[in-house]
Write a protein that holds these residues in place. Structure first.
Motif, PDB file in Angstrom:
ATOM      1  N   GLY A  98       0.834  -1.207   0.000  1.00  0.00           N
ATOM      2  CA  GLY A  98       0.000   0.000   0.000  1.00  0.00           C
ATOM      3  C   GLY A  98       0.860   1.244   0.000  1.00  0.00           C
ATOM      4  N   GLY A  99       0.186   2.392   0.074  1.00  0.00           N
ATOM      5  CA  GLY A  99       0.881   3.660  -0.074  1.00  0.00           C
ATOM      6  C   GLY A  99       1.777   4.009   1.108  1.00  0.00           C
ATOM      7  N   SER A 100       1.259   3.835   2.332  1.00  0.00           N
ATOM      8  CA  SER A 100       2.073   4.173   3.498  1.00  0.00           C
ATOM      9  C   SER A 100       3.320   3.287   3.556  1.00  0.00           C
ATOM     10  CB  SER A 100       1.267   3.993   4.787  1.00  0.00           C
ATOM     11  OG  SER A 100       0.118   4.796   4.769  1.00  0.00           O
ATOM     12  N   GLU A 101       3.138   2.012   3.257  1.00  0.00           N
ATOM     13  CA  GLU A 101       4.296   1.114   3.252  1.00  0.00           C
ATOM     14  C   GLU A 101       5.306   1.538   2.183  1.00  0.00           C
ATOM     15  OE1 GLU A 101       3.687  -3.104   2.900  1.00  0.00           O
ATOM     16  OE2 GLU A 101       2.491  -3.198   4.717  1.00  0.00           O
ATOM     17  N   SER A 131       0.768  18.347   3.050  1.00  0.00           N
ATOM     18  CA  SER A 131       0.970  17.133   2.253  1.00  0.00           C
ATOM     19  C   SER A 131       0.398  15.939   3.011  1.00  0.00           C
ATOM     20  CB  SER A 131       2.460  16.910   2.010  1.00  0.00           C
ATOM     21  OG  SER A 131       3.150  16.845   3.246  1.00  0.00           O
ATOM     22  N   TYR A 132       0.133  14.878   2.290  1.00  0.00           N
ATOM     23  CA  TYR A 132      -0.267  13.623   2.930  1.00  0.00           C
ATOM     24  C   TYR A 132       0.589  12.508   2.359  1.00  0.00           C
ATOM     25  CZ  TYR A 132      -2.851   9.729   4.775  1.00  0.00           C
ATOM     26  OH  TYR A 132      -3.175   8.574   5.451  1.00  0.00           O
ATOM     27  N   HIS A 133       1.274  11.797   3.253  1.00  0.00           N
ATOM     28  CA  HIS A 133       2.127  10.709   2.787  1.00  0.00           C
ATOM     29  C   HIS A 133       1.770   9.372   3.435  1.00  0.00           C
ATOM     30  CE1 HIS A 133       4.517  13.466   0.476  1.00  0.00           C
ATOM     31  NE2 HIS A 133       4.765  14.216   1.524  1.00  0.00           N
ATOM     32  N   LEU A 239       9.506  11.547  -4.869  1.00  0.00           N
ATOM     33  CA  LEU A 239       8.184  12.015  -5.293  1.00  0.00           C
ATOM     34  C   LEU A 239       7.146  10.961  -4.928  1.00  0.00           C
ATOM     35  CD1 LEU A 239       8.844  13.877  -8.653  1.00  0.00           C
ATOM     36  CD2 LEU A 239       8.561  14.819  -6.351  1.00  0.00           C
ATOM     37  N   ASP A 240       6.177  11.377  -4.134  1.00  0.00           N
ATOM     38  CA  ASP A 240       5.104  10.490  -3.695  1.00  0.00           C
ATOM     39  C   ASP A 240       3.968  10.589  -4.711  1.00  0.00           C
ATOM     40  OD1 ASP A 240       3.072   9.123  -2.499  1.00  0.00           O
ATOM     41  OD2 ASP A 240       3.169  10.180  -0.572  1.00  0.00           O
ATOM     42  N   GLU A 241       3.853   9.551  -5.530  1.00  0.00           N
ATOM     43  CA  GLU A 241       2.797   9.506  -6.541  1.00  0.00           C
ATOM     44  C   GLU A 241       1.786   8.407  -6.207  1.00  0.00           C
ATOM     45  OE1 GLU A 241       3.913  10.028 -10.577  1.00  0.00           O
ATOM     46  OE2 GLU A 241       5.132  11.789 -10.109  1.00  0.00           O
ATOM     47  N   ALA A 268       0.979   3.448  -5.573  1.00  0.00           N
ATOM     48  CA  ALA A 268       0.096   2.441  -4.932  1.00  0.00           C
ATOM     49  C   ALA A 268      -1.258   2.508  -5.648  1.00  0.00           C
ATOM     50  CB  ALA A 268      -0.034   2.658  -3.432  1.00  0.00           C
ATOM     51  N   LYS A 269      -2.274   2.932  -4.938  1.00  0.00           N
ATOM     52  CA  LYS A 269      -3.646   3.083  -5.433  1.00  0.00           C
ATOM     53  C   LYS A 269      -3.884   2.596  -6.883  1.00  0.00           C
ATOM     54  CE  LYS A 269      -4.238   6.897  -2.214  1.00  0.00           C
ATOM     55  NZ  LYS A 269      -5.290   6.552  -1.278  1.00  0.00           N
ATOM     56  N   GLY A 270      -3.584   3.417  -7.882  1.00  0.00           N
ATOM     57  CA  GLY A 270      -3.863   3.058  -9.270  1.00  0.00           C
ATOM     58  C   GLY A 270      -2.983   1.936  -9.796  1.00  0.00           C
TER      59      GLY A 270
HETATM   60  C1  LIG Z   1       0.122  10.806  -1.654  1.00  0.00           C
HETATM   61  C2  LIG Z   1      -0.213   9.685  -0.723  1.00  0.00           C
HETATM   62  N1  LIG Z   1       0.773   9.020  -0.130  1.00  0.00           N
HETATM   63  C3  LIG Z   1       0.532   7.983   0.698  1.00  0.00           C
HETATM   64  C4  LIG Z   1      -0.758   7.582   0.971  1.00  0.00           C
HETATM   65  C5  LIG Z   1      -1.015   6.431   1.914  1.00  0.00           C
HETATM   66  O1  LIG Z   1      -1.472   5.339   1.192  1.00  0.00           O
HETATM   67  P1  LIG Z   1      -2.270   4.160   1.933  1.00  0.00           P
HETATM   68  O2  LIG Z   1      -3.542   4.734   2.420  1.00  0.00           O
HETATM   69  O3  LIG Z   1      -2.432   3.123   0.853  1.00  0.00           O
HETATM   70  O4  LIG Z   1      -1.389   3.667   3.038  1.00  0.00           O
HETATM   71  C6  LIG Z   1      -1.825   8.254   0.371  1.00  0.00           C
HETATM   72  C7  LIG Z   1      -3.229   7.862   0.650  1.00  0.00           C
HETATM   73  O5  LIG Z   1      -4.156   8.600   0.417  1.00  0.00           O
HETATM   74  C8  LIG Z   1      -1.539   9.334  -0.492  1.00  0.00           C
HETATM   75  O6  LIG Z   1      -2.529  10.042  -1.084  1.00  0.00           O
END
Ligand SMILES: Cc1ncc(COP(=O)(O)O)c(C=O)c1O
Length: 444
Positions: A98-101, A131-133, A239-241, A268-270
């Protein structure tokens, strides 16, 4: 009485029962147009037959094998596919769930890189406000959204935050977009020097700011100037995509449109389109080389790295995007969505800004357009819009705290790449109703 530890403990959720295309149906038979793909996840919509077939085939063949014992054909194929379409020099892919990982892994890769090359004094990360990471501790530490960080601040690793690229509010009236971008890059340079020129590991930024900022597209030249500043001090660019990548903005990687090549990209996501939990870090060769010539391994790992079924789903999603020409479709449908939003809201007294790229759009709401005053946060307008939209049969992704972590409301749209023009028109129409009814319902 539910035994699920839900996100909100005083809320009752409808039960998602089935989904096809861009529609989710609940257990009571109500249909919802999924205009945000959850949180910009479902890029191919729901129930895509090719992805489902690929997952079935993979489960029949091999569901799981631990990556400390084995690799798998499907992980190798997915990595080949991603490296084949990655920015120059990115020659390895680290798979996570996932994204956080992905963000955690990227932060640790960056740190270990400097340990390997004999610069262990680099210990600092710089990121951006708003920002959100992600929500794990490392990702939360670099994230710049105040209300998410606040309860956990005492246990987060220190990180410095500079201004986001937020032209609607922060570009001065006497400044061109280019000059604004250079001013922000100079602020980054000052932040690096304040930490000590050789003490910073990386600058972390979403290429297009997503969930907490409401889709912030950088001004021209901003990322090029940022890349130059990073290079001047040997600082890595991450870069967090996770949200804006994998085609969402009309190119596979959002950074392609900025003309920069980062050192690490998180996705992640897409990547898996919601069919399986999967994320990844794309890494420049120099980072992997430093580890392979140094300690010989990346000191990290999770049980589900490179999960074969997740890799099969992601490979199928990515192959469909190529086969069906969906990047071009995102650009074309993105133009349609932009037009629809401008037609619906350009004259709306409470829509301050409409911004986005591809099929990734944000609508920022204001009490007054003249001075851009946000609504009183006590109205929780974003939450009321979400409920009002669901009542209209529409799923959007609104958030509060757009301006500074407390004030401001926006609605994020991230419809599936397969959305038709008629579906986009329906989305915008329902969104208009939801915004108007929420503003009326929360008026003092
Ligand atoms: C830019 C960005 N990085 C990281 C994350 C975290 O991803 P996840 O919710 O899959 O852990 C998100 C989730 O919205 C995000 O938008």
């Amino acid at each position: 009485m539910t035994h699920v530890f839900h996100r909100h403990l005083r809320q009752t959720y409808p039960v998602a029962a089935s989904a096809r295309g861009i529609t989710i149906r609940d257990a009571e038979g109500r249909d919802y147009l999924d205009a945000s793909g959850g949180a910009a996840v479902s890029c191919l919509g729901h129930g895509h037959p090719d992805v489902i077939a690929a997952m079935h085939a993979q489960i029949d063949q091999l569901a799981y094998a631990h990556t400390s014992f084995f690799t798998s054909d499907v992980a190798e194929q997915l990595a080949d596919h991603l490296v084949g379409s990655a920015p120059a020099g990115m020659d390895h892919v680290y798979f996570v769930s996932g994204g956080s990982e992905a963000v955690e892994a990227a932060l640790k890769m960056a740190r270990q890189y400097f340990v390997e090359i004999g610069q262990p004094q680099r210990t600092q990360f710089i990121a951006r406000r708003q920002s959100y990471h992600g929500n794990t501790l490392g990702a939360l530490a670099v994230g710049g959204n105040e209300w998410r960080r606040a309860p956990f601040a005492p246990i987060l690793v220190p990180a410095t935050h500079v201004a986001p690229c937020y032209p609607y509010r922060e570009q001065r009236a006497d400044e061109t977009p280019e000059a604004y971008g250079l001013r922000l890059a100079a602020e980054l340079e000052d932040a690096i020097l304040a930490q000590g020129a050789d003490r910073v590991i990386a600058f972390v930024a979403e290429t297009v700011g997503g969930a907490t900022a409401g889709v912030l597209v950088a001004v021209p030249g901003y990322f090029k100037a940022v890349r130059e500043v990073c290079d001047r001090y040997g600082v890595l660019l991450i870069l967090d995509e996770v949200m804006c990548g994998m085609g969402r903005t009309g190119t596979l990687h959002a950074c392609e449109q900025e003309g920069v090549v980062p050192d690490l990209i998180t996705v992640a996501k897409g990547l898996g389109g919601g069919y399986q939990p999967i994320g990844a870090v794309l890494a420049q060769g120099k980072i992997v080389d430093a580890m392979s010539q140094g300690s010989g391994f990346f000191q990290h790992g999770h049980t589900y790295l490179g999960h074969p079924v997740a890799c099969a789903a992601a490979l199928a999603v990515q192959q469909v995007i190529v086969r069906d020409g969906l990047l071009a479709q995102v650009r074309a449908r993105g133009d349609t969505l932009a037009q629809l939003l401008h037609t619906a809201f350009d004259a709306h007294p409470h829509v301050g800004d409409i911004r986005g790229r591809g099929l990734f759009w944000g609508v920022e709401l204001v009490q007054s357009r003249d001075d851009k005053t946000p609504f009183d946060p006590a109205r929780r307008l974003h939450a009321v819009i979400k409920r009002a939209a669901m009542a209209e049969g529409l799923l959007v992704y609104p958030m509060g705290g757009t301006v500074d972590g407390r004030h401001g409301d926006h609605v994020l749209l991230a419809p599936p790449y397969i959305s038709s023009e008629a579906e986009l028109a329906q989305i915008v129409q329902r969104l208009g109703h939801a915004i108007d009814s929420a503003i009326a319902a929360t008026a003092a």
